[in-house]
Design a protein around this motif. Structure first.
Motif, PDB file in Angstrom:
ATOM      1  N   PRO A  88      70.815  82.820  82.513  1.00  0.00           N
ATOM      2  CA  PRO A  88      69.330  83.006  82.891  1.00  0.00           C
ATOM      3  C   PRO A  88      68.468  82.949  81.542  1.00  0.00           C
ATOM      4  O   PRO A  88      67.412  82.320  81.801  1.00  0.00           O
ATOM      5  CB  PRO A  88      69.270  84.341  83.422  1.00  0.00           C
ATOM      6  N   CYS A  89      69.182  83.108  80.419  1.00  0.00           N
ATOM      7  CA  CYS A  89      68.639  83.146  79.323  1.00  0.00           C
ATOM      8  C   CYS A  89      67.967  81.661  78.857  1.00  0.00           C
ATOM      9  O   CYS A  89      66.957  81.285  77.980  1.00  0.00           O
ATOM     10  CB  CYS A  89      69.039  83.872  78.058  1.00  0.00           C
ATOM     11  N   ALA A  94      63.789  80.405  85.897  1.00  0.00           N
ATOM     12  CA  ALA A  94      64.232  81.656  86.449  1.00  0.00           C
ATOM     13  C   ALA A  94      64.406  82.353  85.018  1.00  0.00           C
ATOM     14  O   ALA A  94      65.409  83.177  85.040  1.00  0.00           O
ATOM     15  CB  ALA A  94      65.194  81.621  87.519  1.00  0.00           C
ATOM     16  N   TYR A  95      64.018  82.539  83.865  1.00  0.00           N
ATOM     17  CA  TYR A  95      64.406  82.913  82.890  1.00  0.00           C
ATOM     18  C   TYR A  95      64.326  84.544  82.834  1.00  0.00           C
ATOM     19  O   TYR A  95      63.431  85.246  83.630  1.00  0.00           O
ATOM     20  CB  TYR A  95      63.280  82.732  81.698  1.00  0.00           C
ATOM     21  N   ARG A  96      65.463  85.003  82.279  1.00  0.00           N
ATOM     22  CA  ARG A  96      65.308  86.540  82.097  1.00  0.00           C
ATOM     23  C   ARG A  96      66.479  86.607  81.002  1.00  0.00           C
ATOM     24  O   ARG A  96      67.342  85.882  80.864  1.00  0.00           O
ATOM     25  CB  ARG A  96      65.714  87.128  83.385  1.00  0.00           C
ATOM     26  N   GLN A  97      66.494  87.547  80.285  1.00  0.00           N
ATOM     27  CA  GLN A  97      67.247  88.005  79.349  1.00  0.00           C
ATOM     28  C   GLN A  97      68.769  88.376  80.036  1.00  0.00           C
ATOM     29  O   GLN A  97      68.561  88.980  80.926  1.00  0.00           O
ATOM     30  CB  GLN A  97      66.846  89.161  78.434  1.00  0.00           C
ATOM     31  N   CYS A  98      69.782  88.043  79.313  1.00  0.00           N
ATOM     32  CA  CYS A  98      71.025  88.361  79.762  1.00  0.00           C
ATOM     33  C   CYS A  98      71.161  89.751  79.751  1.00  0.00           C
ATOM     34  O   CYS A  98      70.950  90.277  78.784  1.00  0.00           O
ATOM     35  CB  CYS A  98      72.398  87.514  79.083  1.00  0.00           C
ATOM     36  N   SER A  99      72.029  90.153  80.710  1.00  0.00           N
ATOM     37  CA  SER A  99      72.285  91.631  80.854  1.00  0.00           C
ATOM     38  C   SER A  99      72.810  92.292  79.475  1.00  0.00           C
ATOM     39  O   SER A  99      72.956  93.381  79.061  1.00  0.00           O
ATOM     40  CB  SER A  99      72.941  92.231  82.212  1.00  0.00           C
TER      41      SER A  99
END
Length: 141
Positions: A88-89, A94-99
């Motif tokens: 996702p990063c 659909a960017y989001r920081q990896c968990s």
């Protein structure tokens, strides 16, 4: 890895590009060896995403919503499987920081994931349905 759903979508779309006329679900399913119910769901999703148009009627069927030259493999894959990025990063859409990420700025693997995403997108966006339907063989190296 490419999902079976995405492979079926690509085969169905290339079939429609090659035929260049409406085709029924049964016709596509038989020609491409795709389970009919699975294909119905895939075509419904492609229709929702504006890639195919379906018409109910004795003379109905599915056809491409745009010219085959204007639909890329990337368009189809994003419609079925979502972002092309491996994480996702690295996604543009659909960017989001990896968990488990400590810091996006100092992540050692993110630059490689971005390069893979960019190269994958370049190749998939560069191949149209018209080229695939016409049997174009490219060397991407």
């Amino acid at each position: 890895m490419l999902t079976q759903r995405a492979r079926y979508a690509l085969h169905a779309m290339v079939f429609l590009a090659r035929k260049n006329a409406p085709a029924t679900v049964s016709e596509i399913a038989q020609a491409e060896s795709i389970p009919r119910k699975f294909l119905e769901a895939i075509l419904g999703e492609l229709g929702t995403r504006g890639l195919v148009v379906g018409k109910r009627a004795p003379s109905g069927g599915y056809h491409l919503a745009r010219p085959a030259e204007a639909i890329s493999f990337a368009d189809i894959l994003r419609s079925i499987d979502g972002p092309l990025a491996l994480a996702p990063c690295a996604s543009l859409t659909a960017y989001r920081q990896c968990s488990d990420c400590k810091s996006v700025e100092t992540c050692e693997i993110r630059p490689v994931l971005l390069a893979v995403r960019d190269t994958t997108a370049l190749l998939l966006e560069g191949m149209s349905l018209a080229e695939a339907a016409g049997g174009v063989k490219r060397s991407f190296i």
